[in-house]
Design a protein around this motif. Sequence first.
Motif, mmCIF file in Angstrom:
data_model
loop_
_atom_site.group_PDB
_atom_site.id
_atom_site.type_symbol
_atom_site.label_atom_id
_atom_site.label_comp_id
_atom_site.label_asym_id
_atom_site.label_seq_id
_atom_site.Cartn_x
_atom_site.Cartn_y
_atom_site.Cartn_z
ATOM 1 N N ARG A 108 -1.343 13.493 -0.935
ATOM 2 C CA ARG A 108 -1.395 12.263 0.711
ATOM 3 C C ARG A 108 -0.870 12.788 1.453
ATOM 4 N NH1 ARG A 108 1.161 7.148 -1.605
ATOM 5 N NH2 ARG A 108 2.338 8.921 -2.868
ATOM 6 N N GLU A 109 -0.844 11.590 2.872
ATOM 7 C CA GLU A 109 -0.708 12.814 3.716
ATOM 8 C C GLU A 109 0.391 11.738 4.253
ATOM 9 O OE1 GLU A 109 -3.205 13.123 7.558
ATOM 10 O OE2 GLU A 109 -4.343 13.246 6.829
ATOM 11 N N SER A 111 3.434 8.955 5.712
ATOM 12 C CA SER A 111 3.306 7.671 7.076
ATOM 13 C C SER A 111 4.103 7.899 7.231
ATOM 14 C CB SER A 111 3.317 6.141 5.969
ATOM 15 O OG SER A 111 3.316 5.912 7.261
ATOM 16 N N PHE A 144 -4.179 10.630 10.782
ATOM 17 C CA PHE A 144 -3.215 8.625 10.721
ATOM 18 C C PHE A 144 -4.395 7.821 11.769
ATOM 19 C CE2 PHE A 144 -0.513 7.985 7.169
ATOM 20 C CZ PHE A 144 -1.504 9.471 6.143
ATOM 21 N N THR A 148 -6.105 4.375 12.415
ATOM 22 C CA THR A 148 -5.565 3.295 13.624
ATOM 23 C C THR A 148 -6.418 2.673 14.238
ATOM 24 O OG1 THR A 148 -3.255 4.164 13.124
ATOM 25 C CG2 THR A 148 -3.372 2.654 15.043
ATOM 26 N N ASP A 182 1.515 3.155 12.329
ATOM 27 C CA ASP A 182 1.802 4.540 11.505
ATOM 28 C C ASP A 182 3.433 4.430 12.433
ATOM 29 O OD1 ASP A 182 2.174 5.469 9.400
ATOM 30 O OD2 ASP A 182 1.920 7.013 10.055
ATOM 31 N N ILE A 210 0.839 -1.678 8.703
ATOM 32 C CA ILE A 210 1.654 0.176 8.997
ATOM 33 C C ILE A 210 0.203 0.053 8.894
ATOM 34 C CG2 ILE A 210 2.111 0.354 6.483
ATOM 35 C CD1 ILE A 210 4.321 1.760 7.450
ATOM 36 N N THR A 211 -0.190 1.544 9.075
ATOM 37 C CA THR A 211 -1.486 2.169 8.729
ATOM 38 C C THR A 211 -1.921 2.323 7.393
ATOM 39 O OG1 THR A 211 -2.126 3.189 11.233
ATOM 40 C CG2 THR A 211 -2.803 3.912 9.807
ATOM 41 N N VAL A 212 -1.101 2.246 6.883
ATOM 42 C CA VAL A 212 -1.315 3.340 5.216
ATOM 43 C C VAL A 212 -2.140 1.823 4.826
ATOM 44 C CG1 VAL A 212 -0.399 5.358 5.249
ATOM 45 C CG2 VAL A 212 1.311 3.237 5.072
ATOM 46 N N MET A 217 -7.601 2.457 5.914
ATOM 47 C CA MET A 217 -7.229 3.701 5.045
ATOM 48 C C MET A 217 -7.771 3.317 3.648
ATOM 49 S SD MET A 217 -5.335 6.557 5.063
ATOM 50 C CE MET A 217 -3.837 6.273 5.997
#
Length: 571
Positions: A108-109, A111, A144, A148, A182, A210-212, A217
């Motif tokens: 995963r990337e 956050s 991300f 967003t 994010d 939050i974006t994640v 996502m």
Amino acid sequence: MTATASSPSANASGFPVLSDLEIARAATLRPIDEIAASAGIPADALELYGRYKAKIDVGRLPAPGPLGQVVLVSAISPTPAGEGKSTLTVGLADSLARAGKRTMIALREPSLGPILGMKGGATGGGHSQVLPMEDINLHFTGDFHAITAANNALCALVDNHIFQGNALGIDPRRVAVRRVMDMNDRSLRDIVTGLGGPGQGVPRETGFDITVASEVMAVFCLASSVADLRERLGRITVGYTYARQPVTAADLGAAGVMAMLLKDAFKPNLVQTIAGTPALVHGGPFANIAHGCNSALATMTARRLADVVVTEAGFGADLGAEKFIDIKARYADVAPAAVVLVATVRALKMHGGVPKDQLTAPDTAAVERGFENLVRHVENVRKFGLEPVVALNRFGTDTAEELETVLRLSRSAGVRAAIADVWGRGGGSDGGDELAREVLAALESPGTCRPLYPLELGVEEKIATLVREVYRGAAVEYSEQARRTLAQIRENGWNGLPVCMAKTQYSFSDNPALLGAPEGFTVHVRELWPRTGAGFIVAVTGQIMTMPGLPKEPAAMRMDLDDQGRVTGLF
């Protein structure tokens, strides 16, 4: 994690005690086109982002041959002491490559909010890191930000539709999508928009996630192709009419522009480890809110390019591994052939009742008491048709007696186990050789991965199955709101979707203070969120939040830029 006396193997490895950032900067990176060539990726499939990062145009890859085996790295129930699962994932992959296997990592990337809040970094640690760690931990290739933008474009189109006459009859009180960013920012959890008079929109209560934690996502990470991405985006339920009928992004005409905003981000990112193992770092939903895995496209791409793919699922096996198998592997050809369970002496002692500030003191009795948590995860993995391998991530404060206790208990439970010193020595050295041998032995006789429940079960029955079989709880209680949503799920034909449990990572229960291997408790479901684009139903328990806050002393306060433009204080 930082290189302190409590870091893994800081005193045991014989290496100088350096920070993760110092170790990363001392590494010699190969140009990313060389890494790509070593993985069989042709030059015309690469889109370079500087010298050491690239995106892969999957459509330009050669036709796939035999697909590689997937090794899923999960863990026991995590503790605030930290278990080093990402570090172990990187080190294991380097060790498998060292053993002669064509290996690739799928991660995963990170956050940005947690990095500037609690974590300080999320690319592994010590001599087992993915690089360039500064770029990956900060803005990386902008994925991300694109997610967003796509999410917030959808929100803007919803509000504009209501303002411009509301032909679809969307009830402003029942809009289901929220804007995202994010960053951790508790003050944006609950807000009112549209204030300022008739020309400023229709006032309504909403908030930021939050974006994640966004459904965009989740869609991004479960889609198998651009066409699948666009279709899933169109299925997102944006809200409900006054007659309580669902309205989708496709009804609004928003799927096309969202897919357009995501078209470049959707291509997997290629980087490398300190030892030069190719790594795809792509996507990153939270594991205690969403399904906690990197993108399905990246994992499937890695299978096309490698003999063994080492990937990670967030938190303990009761969350990440369960969702990987029951959700991700249903939608993508990524079923694991083996599972690695990361454990530490410190975590076992904490599950055995030792306070966090006393974990460095030797205590084999506490290790034995806490081992019940690891046994529970071993039993759960076996319910999915897979045989786990225990990876004991070595820390500098571990005693030989404590380490041997874990190995002895593992043997008595009939499970493969090995000590890993990949933080201190690195998988590219000999720090993970023993673990690699155990994993390769497990891959020679792979299990047959199977989901825990059939999709034909109703949502309520699926939740009951998870609580009973994975958590060992006795009952499930639903709030009145959750009961109403259950009826709505049945009415709208969503009962056949898998379930994504949103609960604390620290316990099998929904109570983070209930450590070890509790039984007979009640799980309380307070909300149900249909994620019709992603293709699952989120069951929210406990105090799970979709917009974290910053701690009293955020990690960001230790970060800076020096006069040469170099990042300091990151990890």
